[in-house]
Design a protein around this motif. Structure first.
Motif, mmCIF file in Angstrom:
data_model
loop_
_atom_site.group_PDB
_atom_site.id
_atom_site.type_symbol
_atom_site.label_atom_id
_atom_site.label_comp_id
_atom_site.label_asym_id
_atom_site.label_seq_id
_atom_site.Cartn_x
_atom_site.Cartn_y
_atom_site.Cartn_z
ATOM 1 N N GLN A 68 0.818 -1.207 0.000
ATOM 2 C CA GLN A 68 0.000 0.000 0.000
ATOM 3 C C GLN A 68 0.858 1.265 0.000
ATOM 4 O O GLN A 68 0.531 2.250 -0.671
ATOM 5 N N GLU A 244 -10.372 -2.352 5.374
ATOM 6 C CA GLU A 244 -9.110 -3.090 5.313
ATOM 7 C C GLU A 244 -9.166 -4.325 6.194
ATOM 8 O O GLU A 244 -8.510 -5.339 5.917
ATOM 9 N N PHE A 360 -4.243 3.641 -0.701
ATOM 10 C CA PHE A 360 -3.161 2.690 -0.498
ATOM 11 C C PHE A 360 -2.514 2.861 0.880
ATOM 12 O O PHE A 360 -2.355 1.894 1.625
ATOM 13 N N GLY A 364 -2.698 0.381 4.055
ATOM 14 C CA GLY A 364 -1.493 -0.329 4.483
ATOM 15 C C GLY A 364 -1.205 -0.157 5.962
ATOM 16 O O GLY A 364 -0.904 -1.130 6.665
#
Length: 407
Positions: A68, A244, A360, A364
């Motif tokens: 990410q 996520e 991203f 992450g």
């Protein structure tokens, strides 16, 4: 908000041109599908690499973090540069990094090589998104929600395909089988090159955009822009952090709690991703009619009752709630992007790079933190903690209102 009010918003910022360039939009959408299918293969192979290299949840989270962050690294800078110096072929060029990364992921012989492979795939995505986002804007003919919906639904469908192919191909044939998907990157490159050559076709939309940008760029104060962008960033962060938990750990959650097979968990992950695709398209289309502000309210705060119920649901209702939550949450992305573009209409590449970059980077960081939390309190505990994240949606009330948005 009335339909006429929504129409006024488009007329102020990006006048309706003669027609929407659907062929360009579908080419961009399909290329986005190819790109994000490759991205989605990364979490889809987590159970395989976890077993092969004896990884813990923190190391799994680090794979997502590295991928990410690589995806976020160049996007805002590339977007800002191409706002001043358009590079229509840059999206196709970025796919070269993706090819190399995919082959490396298929044949990586160590955890370190897996990290290098996902880094290359992330760099490819960071080059792809800003120019593709701008091209979708120019080809929209003023139907911004439709354009972003087509472009983003391609990415969401691609995200859904990764777990599906993992369940039916990669799990049975091994990690090396991911190399087969280089054919998707070749398709994406061909489509992106073709779309880049259509500059004359979308020239009228581009000129209309520039004129509208010169006018609209002076409509909001610096304070309003900073406040709006800050709130949109926080809202995006809350949404991405919750989602996520599904992207990286949903398969483990289903296996640990309900003792399902890897194949079944991958199929459930596919359902999760495909509901994202539907949510993105609906959010863009409905946002064209009722306004971005209302969609953001519904999509960020609306899932709260369902996220609170999820940790207590059985397997069947877990599937149902997963679809409902993701339909609502996914509908926000197009509206948040377009809202930001309306606030800063002269920096479309920067906005595209910034928000895809945030997508991203925040994803992450969230994956790494959630992985550490899962090792401490268990994967079920993570879902209980995350169920309160939609409360951040109350910040929507502080967003500066766009010109033409109803009350």
């Amino acid at each position: 908000m009335s339909t006429s009010s929504a129409q006024n918003t488009s007329e102020v910022h990006f006048p309706i041109t003669k027609h929407v360039h659907l062929s360009v939009l579908f080419a961009l959408g399909i290329s986005h599908l190819c790109n994000d299918t490759i991205q989605s293969i990364i979490p889809a192979v987590y159970p395989l690499v976890k077993s092969e290299f004896s990884l813990d949840y923190v190391q799994i989270g680090v794979i997502t973090l590295v991928f990410q962050l690589a995806g976020a690294l160049f996007q805002p800078a590339i977007g800002l540069y191409t706002d001043r110096h358009p590079l229509p072929y840059s999206a196709a060029f970025g796919m070269i990094f993706t090819v190399i990364g995919l082959v490396a992921l298929a044949y990586a012989s160590s955890y370190a090589l897996v990290l290098i492979a996902v880094t290359l795939i992330g760099i490819g995505s960071s080059i792809f998104h800003p120019e593709a986002t701008r091209a979708a804007r120019y080809a929209s003919g003023g139907r911004q929600g439709l354009a972003q919906g087509i472009f983003q639904v391609g990415g969401q469908v691609g995200g859904a395909l990764g777990p599906l192919v993992a369940a039916f191909l990669i799990v049975s044939n091994g990690r090396q089988s991911v190399a087969i998907f280089t054919i998707l990157i070749v398709i994406a490159i061909c489509l992106l090159v073709w779309a880049a050559r259509q500059s004359e076709q979308i020239k009228s939309g581009f000129e209309a955009y520039k004129k509208a940008s010169n006018k609209a760029g002076r409509m909001y104060t610096c304070r309003s822009v900073i406040l709006g962008m800050s709130i949109l960033t926080v809202l995006m962060a809350s949404k991405l952090s919750y989602l996520e938990g599904f992207r990286s750990f949903y398969t483990f959650y289903l296996i640990d709690r309900f003792n399902v097979s890897v194949e079944t968990s991958q199929l459930m992950l596919f359902v999760f991703f495909i509901s994202s695709a539907v949510g993105v398209l609906l959010g863009g289309l409905v946002g064209d009619r009722i306004g971005r502000y209302q969609i953001i309210w519904i999509s960020i705060l609306g899932p709260l009752p369902f996220t609170l119920l999820l940790p207590f649901a059985d397997f069947f209702w877990t599937g149902v709630l997963t679809v409902v939550i993701n339909l609502l949450m996914a509908s926000a992305f197009a509206s948040i992007m377009i809202y930001a573009m309306e606030l800063v209409p002269t920096r479309i590449g920067l906005i595209g790079g910034l928000f895809y970059g945030l997508n991203f980077a925040i994803g992450g960081v969230a994956a790494a933190l959630l992985g550490a939390l899962a090792d401490r309190i268990g994967i079920e505990g993570v879902y209980s903690v995350c169920s309160f994240l939609p409360l951040v949606g109350v910040l929507t009330v502080f967003l500066p209102r766009l010109r033409g948005e109803g009350s």
